[in-house]
Design a protein around this motif. Sequence first.
Motif, PDB file in Angstrom:
ATOM      1  N   CYS A  47      -2.554  11.650   5.079  1.00 25.36           N
ATOM      2  CA  CYS A  47      -2.900  10.458   4.303  1.00 25.36           C
ATOM      3  C   CYS A  47      -3.784   9.523   5.130  1.00 25.36           C
ATOM      4  O   CYS A  47      -3.596   9.370   6.342  1.00 25.36           O
ATOM      5  CB  CYS A  47      -1.607   9.747   3.904  1.00 25.36           C
ATOM      6  N   HIS A  49      -3.832   6.398   5.031  1.00 25.43           N
ATOM      7  CA  HIS A  49      -3.147   5.152   5.374  1.00 25.43           C
ATOM      8  C   HIS A  49      -2.482   5.228   6.750  1.00 25.43           C
ATOM      9  O   HIS A  49      -2.939   4.606   7.699  1.00 25.43           O
ATOM     10  CB  HIS A  49      -2.112   4.821   4.270  1.00 25.43           C
ATOM     11  N   ARG A  50      -1.460   6.020   6.892  1.00 19.40           N
ATOM     12  CA  ARG A  50      -0.775   6.126   8.181  1.00 19.40           C
ATOM     13  C   ARG A  50      -0.567   7.573   8.613  1.00 19.40           C
ATOM     14  O   ARG A  50       0.237   7.864   9.480  1.00 19.40           O
ATOM     15  CB  ARG A  50       0.588   5.413   8.122  1.00 19.40           C
ATOM     16  N   GLY A  51      -1.291   8.448   7.949  1.00 15.94           N
ATOM     17  CA  GLY A  51      -1.288   9.839   8.414  1.00 15.94           C
ATOM     18  C   GLY A  51      -0.125  10.696   7.956  1.00 15.94           C
ATOM     19  O   GLY A  51       0.046  11.833   8.422  1.00 15.94           O
ATOM     20  N   TYR A  52       0.679  10.213   7.037  1.00 14.30           N
ATOM     21  CA  TYR A  52       1.817  11.009   6.560  1.00 14.30           C
ATOM     22  C   TYR A  52       1.286  12.275   5.877  1.00 14.30           C
ATOM     23  O   TYR A  52       0.253  12.232   5.199  1.00 14.30           O
ATOM     24  CB  TYR A  52       2.622  10.180   5.553  1.00 14.30           C
ATOM     25  N   CYS A  66       0.981   9.902  -2.250  1.00 11.54           N
ATOM     26  CA  CYS A  66       1.563  10.049  -0.914  1.00 11.54           C
ATOM     27  C   CYS A  66       3.037   9.657  -0.944  1.00 11.54           C
ATOM     28  O   CYS A  66       3.418   8.650  -1.564  1.00 11.54           O
ATOM     29  CB  CYS A  66       0.795   9.194   0.090  1.00 11.54           C
ATOM     30  N   TYR A  68       4.841   8.413   1.351  1.00 10.47           N
ATOM     31  CA  TYR A  68       5.278   7.336   2.257  1.00 10.47           C
ATOM     32  C   TYR A  68       5.123   5.958   1.600  1.00 10.47           C
ATOM     33  O   TYR A  68       6.103   5.264   1.368  1.00 10.47           O
ATOM     34  CB  TYR A  68       4.474   7.437   3.557  1.00 10.47           C
ATOM     35  N   HIS A  69       3.854   5.565   1.268  1.00 10.24           N
ATOM     36  CA  HIS A  69       3.678   4.245   0.630  1.00 10.24           C
ATOM     37  C   HIS A  69       2.863   4.318  -0.648  1.00 10.24           C
ATOM     38  O   HIS A  69       2.427   3.300  -1.158  1.00 10.24           O
ATOM     39  CB  HIS A  69       2.984   3.256   1.568  1.00 10.24           C
ATOM     40  N   GLY A  70       2.598   5.525  -1.124  1.00  9.89           N
ATOM     41  CA  GLY A  70       2.014   5.636  -2.462  1.00  9.89           C
ATOM     42  C   GLY A  70       0.508   5.634  -2.608  1.00  9.89           C
ATOM     43  O   GLY A  70       0.003   5.516  -3.730  1.00  9.89           O
ATOM     44  N   PHE A  71      -0.259   5.743  -1.514  1.00  8.48           N
ATOM     45  CA  PHE A  71      -1.702   5.922  -1.713  1.00  8.48           C
ATOM     46  C   PHE A  71      -1.872   7.121  -2.658  1.00  8.48           C
ATOM     47  O   PHE A  71      -1.164   8.134  -2.519  1.00  8.48           O
ATOM     48  CB  PHE A  71      -2.404   6.235  -0.384  1.00  8.48           C
TER      49      PHE A  71
END
Length: 343
Positions: A47, A49-52, A66, A68-71
Amino acid sequence: MYLRDEWYVAALSLELERRPLSRQILGEHVALFRSESGQVVALADQCAHRGYPLSLGTVVGEVLVCGYHGFTYDCSGTCVAVPGQDRIPSKADVRSYHVVEQGLWVWIWMGRGEPDLSKLPETPWLTQNDKWSSVSGVAKIEAPFHLLVDNLLDLSHETYLHNGSIGTPEVATTPIEVEVDEENRVVRVFRHMNEVECPPFYSRTTGLEGKVDRWQDIDYFPPGYYLLHARLAPVSQPPLPDGSDDHAFHMKIFYGLTPSTDTSVYDFWALSRDFCVGDDEIDRFLEKMQAGVVQEDVDALTILQRRAEGTFEVNEVSIKIDRGGLAARRMLMAMYDEAAAQA
Ligand code: FES
Ligand SMILES: [Fe+2]
């Protein structure tokens, strides 16, 4: 080093469903999934955003969210939504890969530029369900890609490693012919065994008993595609001058050799046969037999790799039977040199 401007098998068609699959190909993490409309998609498995890992996300209709936080990403890797704001950062997209679903396999183009469709292998047998029945599978081997190339180009190992399924004494003793087609980048290995014992793999499926003519003609298209044309026929009944060969049984044995990392490789396989078409029981038998054969290769290559990682040094001694494997190595080395010169 990897040959990137090539097509590789990324997944079996049946592996791809709504839930994403994570696969490391040529060292890159890729998330593969099928959208609700059935489109096969491959995105970088990371991702923005933070690479999840996006493979841990959820497919909703035609987008991947995603975990983790929904991107949220569409099938081209474009970020179409982020939580808590309307403005989407310009760098929020992830890479998408070109994929082609062809019969039982899904191919991926690992090059950075536009895919070269002229290089995409043609596998009509995997799509002609009325004339050919096919089964497929995959194994991951903790050994480098080149060990699998060696393994597949020298089938004399069938006699020893696959004794009891496809190996008979004649595979190792019959001389081979090797043809190197530089222009089309193919290494061909021919082994025609006449009046030999029919191994259980084929006697159980074709009904042939006793002595048969058994031909193995390999086309290896480096780096990632290998096709073995197997022909089983009653003794002394070669194909007719017009090329027809109705009295013989044919099997196409496909391998997709896909480097995962420097020390691991995916061994995709598929079998297509022009006999007992549509027979589920034969499907299951062949699936089981072939999975067993592949596992024997996996075990052997894993042992070789463990040895190579230790202090054991491999001093190779090549013999006539190795000509196919050596030709493949030479062709691959030339391709690596060419790719390095272009880099
Ligand atoms: S890491 Fe994917 S949304 Fe935060
Ligand atoms: Fe093998």
